[in-house]
Write a protein that holds these residues in place. Sequence first.
Motif: not given
Length: 351
Positions: A126-134
């Motif tokens: 996951a992205d460290k800033n948004t918590g989203l996973t591409s």
Amino acid sequence: MSSTDSVSKPAPKQKKNLALHLLAGGFAGACEALTCHPLDTIKVRLQLRGERAAASKMIGLNAASSQATAAAQARAKANFIQVGRQIIEKEGFFSLYKGLGAVLGGIVPKMAIRFSSFEHYKELMADKNTGLTSSAGIFVAGLGAGITESVLVVTPMDVIKIRLQAQRHSMADPLDVPKYRNAVHCAYVMIREEGAGSLYKGVALTALRQSTNQAANFTVYSFLKGKLQEMQGSDNPLPSYQTLLMGFVSGACGPLFNAPIDVIKTRIQKNPSKESGWVRFTNVTSGILKNEGWTAFYKGTTPRVLRVAPGQAITFMVYETVYKFFTDMSKNVTVAEVEKAHLAATESNEQ
């Protein structure tokens, strides 16, 4: 948070409860196995019949066995419905559930490990800033989940299941005693006769099959779920029928892609062998090409898709339902505890 959250919208990063993923995955696995196991037995018989046909050709050199050879060749042309009917007629209806004990003993921890490990790898990607996973991150997390479940559970479960399913004995005749009586006995006999390593025959191919399966499975499911939530303008849980349909579509992708891997794996795991992994792989692969042709690599694809696709549909539907149920229950318990503590504090202040 569900294992297949949409990747299209930012959301605050939340701490995931892996225990709930373990519990929901276990429930989903049990429901899937009880529903779809007969199709898996038919698939294994279809994948193994090429070996029997090849053996029958060699035996057929003796004129006295020509009738048996003709019968074997007729069986080799049967489709998956006819194979199922043959199993029921000759071995009894419950023969379609051969190996179910091994599956139930393994599928509950398998599904629990699959979903919990996927969540772990997904969080790492996951992205460290948004918590989203591409989508690429979800694909990699699916690969990792497939490899993890293969090593910990799936390979020994598959080896035992295939040995049991390959036995052609009648379960209606108590005098027809097979070599392997049940999953535990099969494991005992294999370890005694072939060593503990025999339970891990084909582990590399199993890991390759499972990793590609789960990579496709989770990626397609997450994509479809994100699109449906976007169309409906809500991040709330989708209706069960939509989860069922998404699971069916995503579940069909893996078997269509990696059928040759599954056929080779089944042949390797069926028989005892002292050959090394690579030698066994090359011998089985070349034998299939020489004796049966390249189309043999797709034997059992129809029942496998019919087994895996609805199996994944059931798995995702049950998983999402059970996960939501326990999540809501834990939230209600937390709210009740907060209200109780607040009431106690109020009463204390009044005294």
